[in-house]
Design a protein around this motif. Structure first.
Motif, mmCIF file in Angstrom:
data_model
loop_
_atom_site.group_PDB
_atom_site.id
_atom_site.type_symbol
_atom_site.label_atom_id
_atom_site.label_comp_id
_atom_site.label_asym_id
_atom_site.label_seq_id
_atom_site.Cartn_x
_atom_site.Cartn_y
_atom_site.Cartn_z
ATOM 1 N N UNK A 269 0.835 -1.206 0.000
ATOM 2 C CA UNK A 269 0.000 0.000 0.000
ATOM 3 C C UNK A 269 0.869 1.255 0.000
ATOM 4 N N UNK A 270 0.328 2.305 -0.560
ATOM 5 C CA UNK A 270 1.040 3.579 -0.613
ATOM 6 C C UNK A 270 0.915 4.270 0.737
ATOM 7 N N UNK A 271 2.056 4.588 1.352
ATOM 8 C CA UNK A 271 2.058 5.231 2.669
ATOM 9 C C UNK A 271 2.351 6.730 2.580
ATOM 10 N N UNK A 272 3.068 7.145 1.532
ATOM 11 C CA UNK A 272 3.390 8.558 1.368
ATOM 12 C C UNK A 272 3.384 8.916 -0.110
ATOM 13 N N UNK A 273 2.915 10.101 -0.410
ATOM 14 C CA UNK A 273 3.007 10.663 -1.760
ATOM 15 C C UNK A 273 3.529 12.089 -1.619
ATOM 16 N N UNK A 274 4.567 12.398 -2.355
ATOM 17 C CA UNK A 274 5.076 13.774 -2.390
ATOM 18 C C UNK A 274 4.920 14.299 -3.807
ATOM 19 N N UNK A 275 4.268 15.439 -3.948
ATOM 20 C CA UNK A 275 4.052 16.037 -5.260
ATOM 21 C C UNK A 275 4.644 17.440 -5.293
ATOM 22 N N UNK A 276 5.333 17.749 -6.385
ATOM 23 C CA UNK A 276 5.857 19.098 -6.603
ATOM 24 C C UNK A 276 5.185 19.655 -7.845
ATOM 25 N N UNK A 277 4.427 20.728 -7.667
ATOM 26 C CA UNK A 277 3.754 21.381 -8.798
ATOM 27 C C UNK A 277 4.140 22.854 -8.894
ATOM 28 N N UNK A 278 5.086 23.263 -8.092
ATOM 29 C CA UNK A 278 5.571 24.646 -8.112
ATOM 30 C C UNK A 278 6.562 24.801 -9.266
ATOM 31 N N UNK A 279 6.246 25.600 -10.285
ATOM 32 C CA UNK A 279 7.137 25.738 -11.440
ATOM 33 C C UNK A 279 8.554 26.186 -11.061
ATOM 34 N N UNK A 280 8.679 27.042 -10.057
ATOM 35 C CA UNK A 280 10.004 27.515 -9.655
ATOM 36 C C UNK A 280 10.846 26.363 -9.101
ATOM 37 N N UNK A 281 10.243 25.525 -8.271
ATOM 38 C CA UNK A 281 10.965 24.369 -7.736
ATOM 39 C C UNK A 281 11.275 23.360 -8.837
ATOM 40 N N UNK A 282 10.319 23.126 -9.705
ATOM 41 C CA UNK A 282 10.521 22.178 -10.799
ATOM 42 C C UNK A 282 11.676 22.613 -11.701
ATOM 43 N N UNK A 283 11.792 23.920 -11.909
ATOM 44 C CA UNK A 283 12.857 24.422 -12.773
ATOM 45 C C UNK A 283 14.242 24.170 -12.195
ATOM 46 N N UNK A 284 14.314 24.043 -10.860
ATOM 47 C CA UNK A 284 15.605 23.827 -10.205
ATOM 48 C C UNK A 284 16.007 22.353 -10.150
ATOM 49 N N UNK A 285 15.111 21.461 -10.536
ATOM 50 C CA UNK A 285 15.333 20.039 -10.305
ATOM 51 C C UNK A 285 16.081 19.339 -11.432
ATOM 52 N N UNK A 286 16.377 20.037 -12.521
ATOM 53 C CA UNK A 286 17.136 19.407 -13.597
ATOM 54 C C UNK A 286 16.438 18.189 -14.177
ATOM 55 N N UNK A 287 15.147 18.297 -14.408
ATOM 56 C CA UNK A 287 14.354 17.156 -14.867
ATOM 57 C C UNK A 287 14.673 16.814 -16.321
ATOM 58 N N UNK A 288 14.563 15.530 -16.679
ATOM 59 C CA UNK A 288 14.775 15.133 -18.062
ATOM 60 C C UNK A 288 13.673 15.689 -18.964
ATOM 61 N N UNK A 289 13.982 15.805 -20.258
ATOM 62 C CA UNK A 289 12.990 16.268 -21.217
ATOM 63 C C UNK A 289 11.960 15.185 -21.479
ATOM 64 N N UNK A 290 10.781 15.562 -22.011
ATOM 65 C CA UNK A 290 9.762 14.549 -22.319
ATOM 66 C C UNK A 290 10.325 13.465 -23.213
ATOM 67 N N UNK A 291 9.930 12.226 -22.945
ATOM 68 C CA UNK A 291 10.426 11.097 -23.748
ATOM 69 C C UNK A 291 9.793 11.151 -25.147
#
Length: 291
Positions: A269-291
């Motif tokens: 079962x899922x015990x924790x979910x963390x979601x980031x939807x803040x564009x400023x934080x997302x921009x700092x995360x170095x995320x990969x480009x869409x596949x």
């Protein structure tokens, strides 16, 4: 590196090793900022050293950055963890290749990225020995010189560290099962199947969302199920691995990141979910480009 002349052969030689030194320091320390500090201090020590006295520059630099990283760990100045909530700009996020997800997991472990979540089980000397030997193939004799121990004692240290890491991996649960649980949650969220959501959520599940307005926490399966679409389209995102945890990345139509979710699964079962939807934080995360 500051103050080095571009034509300086010692500076050029150091730059040739910088990537590996940074990788060693990051996997030992678990923090990009601390790793950069360790590499910078390594450069300063090299700049004060007579280069003619160094027979093997790569080995010398690895020894120095290893000792500096060990000192940082022992001093307690660094915090060798990569919890998504605590280090939002620094998470390790990789897209899952759905055609061969097990290869991705093996790759993540082999380079030590996913292992950052379990290396906290090790003492500083165990952590350094494990990372240098099992991740970067540094001989035990060289590691022994860094630790000030005999080669045999260092081999025993590495073996003990390896056993601890294996136990920590096992206690984290089966990754394939975790991905299946998360997949069931996302399917139910897309289809609006409230009862199915309740089946895969722990009764005390905690859902933390980082938005431009701040951090919001929802606790309880009924409440979380009712807000399962809160990440705005993440259920339609791409499977990912976030700091060794199953996750999802979603993008806007223009290719900019929309959201990142990371899940903790225990006993099916899922015990924790963390979601980031803040564009400023997302921009700092170095995320990969869409596949």
């Amino acid at each position: 590196m500051s103050g080095a002349h571009p034509a300086d052969p010692i500076a050029d030689a150091f730059e040739a090793h910088r990537g590996r030194l940074t990788a060693v320091a990051y996997r030992v320390l678990g923090s990009h900022a601390d790793a950069d500090d360790a590499v910078q201090e390594t450069w300063l020590r090299l700049s004060r050293q007579d280069a003619d006295t160094i027979d093997n520059l790569g080995g010398w630099l690895t020894t120095v950055v290893g000792r500096i990283s060990l000192d940082l760990l022992r001093s307690g100045r660094t915090r060798p963890t990569v919890a998504l909530d605590d280090h939002l700009p620094e998470p390790t996020v990789t897209l899952n290749d759905e055609s061969n997800p097990e290869d991705l997991v093996a790759l993540g472990d082999s380079v030590g990225l996913a292992l950052l979540t379990v290396l906290d089980a090790l003492r500083p000397d165990e952590r350094l020995a494990f990372v240098l030997h099992d991740v970067f193939a540094v001989p035990h004799g060289e590691i022994a010189g860094i630790l000030g121990k005999s080669t045999d004692a260092t081999k025993m240290l590495t073996s003990r560290a390896r056993r601890k890491v294996q136990r920590a991996r096992q206690s984290a649960g089966d990754r394939q099962q975790q991905r299946e649980v998360v997949g069931a949650f996302l399917d139910a969220a897309r289809e609006g199947r409230f009862e199915r959501l309740l089946e895969v959520l722990h009764p005390e599940v905690e859902f933390t969302v980082h938005t431009p307005s701040g951090r919001f926490v929802t606790i309880g399966a009924t409440e979380v199920a009712g807000r399962a679409r809160m990440a705005g389209g993440a259920a339609h995102g791409h499977p990912a691995t976030v700091n060794g945890r199953p996750g999802v990345i979603a993008w806007n139509k223009d290719g900019t990141p929309l959201s990142v979710l990371a899940f903790t699964v225990a006993a099916g079962r899922i015990t924790e979910i963390t979601a980031v939807v803040d564009p400023a934080r997302l921009a700092l995360m170095g995320l990969p480009d869409p596949a």
